[in-house]
Design a protein around this motif. Structure first.
Motif, PDB file in Angstrom:
ATOM      1  N   LEU A  77      35.784  36.697  42.418  1.00 18.69           N
ATOM      2  CA  LEU A  77      36.209  38.242  42.301  1.00 18.69           C
ATOM      3  C   LEU A  77      36.667  38.588  40.814  1.00 18.69           C
ATOM      4  O   LEU A  77      36.449  39.236  39.867  1.00 18.69           O
ATOM      5  CB  LEU A  77      35.822  39.064  43.120  1.00 18.69           C
ATOM      6  CG  LEU A  77      34.890  40.292  42.622  1.00 18.69           C
ATOM      7  CD1 LEU A  77      33.526  40.235  42.190  1.00 18.69           C
ATOM      8  CD2 LEU A  77      34.515  41.291  43.921  1.00 18.69           C
ATOM      9  N   ASN A  78      38.522  38.803  41.069  1.00 17.73           N
ATOM     10  CA  ASN A  78      39.269  38.511  40.293  1.00 17.73           C
ATOM     11  C   ASN A  78      38.895  37.674  39.214  1.00 17.73           C
ATOM     12  O   ASN A  78      38.877  38.893  38.046  1.00 17.73           O
ATOM     13  CB  ASN A  78      40.882  37.985  40.799  1.00 17.73           C
ATOM     14  CG  ASN A  78      41.373  37.980  39.888  1.00 17.73           C
ATOM     15  OD1 ASN A  78      41.939  37.280  39.193  1.00 17.73           O
ATOM     16  ND2 ASN A  78      42.449  39.153  38.997  1.00 17.73           N
ATOM     17  N   HIS A  79      38.389  36.944  39.189  1.00 12.71           N
ATOM     18  CA  HIS A  79      38.397  35.234  37.975  1.00 12.71           C
ATOM     19  C   HIS A  79      36.656  36.276  37.420  1.00 12.71           C
ATOM     20  O   HIS A  79      36.683  36.136  35.999  1.00 12.71           O
ATOM     21  CB  HIS A  79      37.905  34.534  38.012  1.00 12.71           C
ATOM     22  CG  HIS A  79      39.677  33.873  38.458  1.00 12.71           C
ATOM     23  ND1 HIS A  79      40.601  33.878  39.571  1.00 12.71           N
ATOM     24  CD2 HIS A  79      40.081  33.065  37.986  1.00 12.71           C
ATOM     25  CE1 HIS A  79      41.848  33.456  39.523  1.00 12.71           C
ATOM     26  NE2 HIS A  79      41.244  32.737  38.167  1.00 12.71           N
ATOM     27  N   TRP A  80      35.722  36.779  38.369  1.00 12.39           N
ATOM     28  CA  TRP A  80      34.652  37.373  37.689  1.00 12.39           C
ATOM     29  C   TRP A  80      34.543  38.600  36.589  1.00 12.39           C
ATOM     30  O   TRP A  80      34.534  38.743  35.902  1.00 12.39           O
ATOM     31  CB  TRP A  80      33.962  37.369  38.298  1.00 12.39           C
ATOM     32  CG  TRP A  80      33.027  35.803  39.247  1.00 12.39           C
ATOM     33  CD1 TRP A  80      33.416  34.883  38.582  1.00 12.39           C
ATOM     34  CD2 TRP A  80      32.329  36.408  40.479  1.00 12.39           C
ATOM     35  NE1 TRP A  80      32.811  34.238  39.777  1.00 12.39           N
ATOM     36  CE2 TRP A  80      31.563  34.915  40.454  1.00 12.39           C
ATOM     37  CE3 TRP A  80      31.975  37.197  41.080  1.00 12.39           C
ATOM     38  CZ2 TRP A  80      30.974  34.150  41.832  1.00 12.39           C
ATOM     39  CZ3 TRP A  80      30.732  36.684  42.449  1.00 12.39           C
ATOM     40  CH2 TRP A  80      30.430  34.865  42.324  1.00 12.39           C
ATOM     41  N   TYR A  81      35.234  39.239  36.979  1.00 15.16           N
ATOM     42  CA  TYR A  81      35.738  40.450  36.755  1.00 15.16           C
ATOM     43  C   TYR A  81      36.663  40.137  35.187  1.00 15.16           C
ATOM     44  O   TYR A  81      36.385  41.053  34.120  1.00 15.16           O
ATOM     45  CB  TYR A  81      36.448  41.281  37.520  1.00 15.16           C
ATOM     46  CG  TYR A  81      35.570  41.875  38.454  1.00 15.16           C
ATOM     47  CD1 TYR A  81      34.188  42.408  38.016  1.00 15.16           C
ATOM     48  CD2 TYR A  81      35.898  42.774  39.805  1.00 15.16           C
ATOM     49  CE1 TYR A  81      33.231  42.427  38.678  1.00 15.16           C
ATOM     50  CE2 TYR A  81      34.990  43.553  40.471  1.00 15.16           C
ATOM     51  CZ  TYR A  81      33.767  43.470  40.166  1.00 15.16           C
ATOM     52  OH  TYR A  81      33.398  43.960  41.141  1.00 15.16           O
ATOM     53  N   ARG A  82      37.453  39.285  35.081  1.00  9.90           N
ATOM     54  CA  ARG A  82      38.185  39.000  34.203  1.00  9.90           C
ATOM     55  C   ARG A  82      37.656  38.834  33.431  1.00  9.90           C
ATOM     56  O   ARG A  82      37.361  39.594  32.020  1.00  9.90           O
ATOM     57  CB  ARG A  82      39.517  38.335  34.346  1.00  9.90           C
ATOM     58  CG  ARG A  82      40.763  38.335  35.559  1.00  9.90           C
ATOM     59  CD  ARG A  82      41.222  37.830  35.752  1.00  9.90           C
ATOM     60  NE  ARG A  82      42.478  36.513  34.865  1.00  9.90           N
ATOM     61  CZ  ARG A  82      42.560  35.935  35.272  1.00  9.90           C
ATOM     62  NH1 ARG A  82      42.802  35.620  36.365  1.00  9.90           N
ATOM     63  NH2 ARG A  82      43.021  34.958  33.901  1.00  9.90           N
ATOM     64  N   ARG A  83      36.697  37.569  33.296  1.00  7.35           N
ATOM     65  CA  ARG A  83      36.085  37.231  32.448  1.00  7.35           C
ATOM     66  C   ARG A  83      34.356  38.815  31.835  1.00  7.35           C
ATOM     67  O   ARG A  83      34.337  38.459  30.887  1.00  7.35           O
ATOM     68  CB  ARG A  83      34.498  35.715  32.959  1.00  7.35           C
ATOM     69  CG  ARG A  83      33.782  35.140  32.206  1.00  7.35           C
ATOM     70  CD  ARG A  83      34.845  34.723  31.133  1.00  7.35           C
ATOM     71  NE  ARG A  83      33.910  33.967  30.314  1.00  7.35           N
ATOM     72  CZ  ARG A  83      34.000  34.763  28.796  1.00  7.35           C
ATOM     73  NH1 ARG A  83      34.688  35.615  28.431  1.00  7.35           N
ATOM     74  NH2 ARG A  83      33.329  33.697  27.615  1.00  7.35           N
ATOM     75  N   ALA A  84      34.604  39.153  32.885  1.00 11.11           N
ATOM     76  CA  ALA A  84      33.541  40.246  32.103  1.00 11.11           C
ATOM     77  C   ALA A  84      33.860  41.522  31.379  1.00 11.11           C
ATOM     78  O   ALA A  84      33.623  41.557  30.233  1.00 11.11           O
ATOM     79  CB  ALA A  84      32.986  41.251  33.160  1.00 11.11           C
ATOM     80  N   ALA A  85      35.462  41.246  31.231  1.00  6.09           N
ATOM     81  CA  ALA A  85      36.182  42.407  30.681  1.00  6.09           C
ATOM     82  C   ALA A  85      36.241  41.614  29.615  1.00  6.09           C
ATOM     83  O   ALA A  85      35.592  42.470  28.354  1.00  6.09           O
ATOM     84  CB  ALA A  85      37.610  42.247  31.201  1.00  6.09           C
ATOM     85  N   GLU A  86      36.505  39.627  29.185  1.00 10.36           N
ATOM     86  CA  GLU A  86      35.809  39.843  28.131  1.00 10.36           C
ATOM     87  C   GLU A  86      34.686  39.762  27.407  1.00 10.36           C
ATOM     88  O   GLU A  86      34.495  40.044  25.998  1.00 10.36           O
ATOM     89  CB  GLU A  86      36.876  38.122  28.446  1.00 10.36           C
ATOM     90  CG  GLU A  86      38.215  37.802  28.511  1.00 10.36           C
ATOM     91  CD  GLU A  86      38.951  36.454  28.402  1.00 10.36           C
ATOM     92  OE1 GLU A  86      37.768  35.847  28.523  1.00 10.36           O
ATOM     93  OE2 GLU A  86      40.111  36.169  29.475  1.00 10.36           O
ATOM     94  N   TRP A  87      33.736  39.481  28.190  1.00 11.91           N
ATOM     95  CA  TRP A  87      32.074  39.367  27.771  1.00 11.91           C
ATOM     96  C   TRP A  87      31.949  40.977  27.472  1.00 11.91           C
ATOM     97  O   TRP A  87      31.229  40.780  26.618  1.00 11.91           O
ATOM     98  CB  TRP A  87      31.955  38.997  28.868  1.00 11.91           C
ATOM     99  CG  TRP A  87      29.822  39.066  28.243  1.00 11.91           C
ATOM    100  CD1 TRP A  87      29.573  38.330  27.295  1.00 11.91           C
ATOM    101  CD2 TRP A  87      28.872  39.948  28.899  1.00 11.91           C
ATOM    102  NE1 TRP A  87      27.964  39.001  27.640  1.00 11.91           N
ATOM    103  CE2 TRP A  87      28.055  39.521  28.513  1.00 11.91           C
ATOM    104  CE3 TRP A  87      28.964  40.944  30.485  1.00 11.91           C
ATOM    105  CZ2 TRP A  87      26.500  40.583  28.889  1.00 11.91           C
ATOM    106  CZ3 TRP A  87      27.834  42.007  30.383  1.00 11.91           C
ATOM    107  CH2 TRP A  87      26.769  40.901  29.395  1.00 11.91           C
ATOM    108  N   HIS A  88      32.252  42.094  28.020  1.00 14.22           N
ATOM    109  CA  HIS A  88      31.500  43.310  27.464  1.00 14.22           C
ATOM    110  C   HIS A  88      32.226  43.857  26.172  1.00 14.22           C
ATOM    111  O   HIS A  88      33.638  43.232  25.267  1.00 14.22           O
ATOM    112  CB  HIS A  88      32.331  44.641  28.923  1.00 14.22           C
ATOM    113  CG  HIS A  88      31.374  44.224  29.248  1.00 14.22           C
ATOM    114  ND1 HIS A  88      29.903  45.721  29.415  1.00 14.22           N
ATOM    115  CD2 HIS A  88      30.924  43.619  31.398  1.00 14.22           C
ATOM    116  CE1 HIS A  88      29.496  45.059  30.763  1.00 14.22           C
ATOM    117  NE2 HIS A  88      29.811  43.994  31.227  1.00 14.22           N
TER     118      HIS A  88
END
Length: 279
Positions: free
Chosen positions: A128-139
């Motif tokens: 989840l740490n990695h999913w959210y880091r990637r989500a921050a980049e996508w948004h």
């Protein structure tokens, strides 16, 4: 006991929903409908910390130290859901989850071995740490980017706390703990070989409710997670490789043995299963 120390550590870095989120930076032009929908799904998914906590307390009734730590984990995970809902309340109130939508992900999980569940959630925090880091980049909207970065840091700290309890388990349970952690580690580091995302919210947990017994299956859009990962935040092989590397790295330190690949970890698991003394 680990709980008093972990409480102090997490309390020292706890963020404030009102003052530590840059609400004033909101830019409506940089938030799409597609992005806002994913925030709603994540808000509901985070609400599932409620049934997970009920599971942990039930299955760790003999462990008051770990059960007390759940008070911290539960508070912080529910705050994740709350901050995402607050974002929607302020900026997209039409998408704020209803109480019924939140309650839908509260259902009973079947009893499971405590050691395996501990390892499963340790891996889940890494992922989840990695999913959210990637989500921050996508948004593209600044406030939600800051929120996902904040949540990602929390998940990393939670993983570290679970690791402390895993180290304690090795002292108390020896090879029983090693076998449990290695078995689940092989599963959770093998996502590239499976058709589904390997996270606790996407695993079947109640045989009587099957197939509607994953958190994701009870969302308003049960297919959301796969689309979010594959087509939106594009959690590709490189990012998945980072998750695997962190799992293997931590298990290498935990067991005092180097695992360069999932195959190495699986061989270790088999050695334990045969009762051999791992090299």
């Amino acid at each position: 006991m680990l709980y008093p120390e972990l409480f102090k550590q997490l309390e020292a870095v706890r963020w404030n929903l009102d003052t530590d989120i840059p609400w004033e930076r909101f830019d409506a032009a940089r938030l799409s409908d597609e992005q806002a929908q994913t925030i709603k799904m994540n808000a509901i998914t985070e609400w599932a910390a409620l049934p997970a906590t009920e599971m942990f307390l039930r299955d760790n009734r003999e462990d008051s130290d770990f059960s007390a730590f759940m008070s911290v984990w539960f508070f912080e995970e529910q705050k994740h859901s709350l901050v995402l809902m607050e974002y929607l309340r302020r900026f997209r109130p039409d998408l704020a989850p209803t109480e019924d939508e939140l309650h839908a992900v509260r259902f009973e999980f079947d009893p499971a071995p405590a050691l395996e569940t501990l390892m499963l959630h340790f891996c889940g925090e890494i992922r989840l740490n990695h999913w959210y880091r990637r989500a921050a980049e996508w948004h593209t909207e600044p406030v939600i980017q800051a929120i996902y970065e904040t949540l990602a840091r929390d998940e990393a700290r939670h993983g570290g706390a679970y690791l402390r309890y895993m180290k304690r388990a090795l002292v108390r349970c020896g090879d029983e703990a090693r076998s449990a952690f290695a078995k689940v580690g092989v599963l959770m580091a093998s996502a590239r070989r499976t058709a589904q995302a390997l996270h606790p919210t996407n695993l079947h947990v109640n045989a009587k409710l099957f197939p509607n017994d994953t958190v994701q299956s009870r969302l308003p859009d049960p297919a959301w997670l796969e689309a979010w990962l594959d087509r939106q935040i594009r959690f590709d092989a490189e990012w998945e490789g980072r998750v695997v590397e962190r799992i293997l790295h931590n298990l290498s330190l935990l067991f005092g043995r180097s695992f360069a690949s999932v195959q190495d970890l699986n061989r270790y698991r088999k050695e334990l299963g045969r009762g051999a003394q791992p090299a």
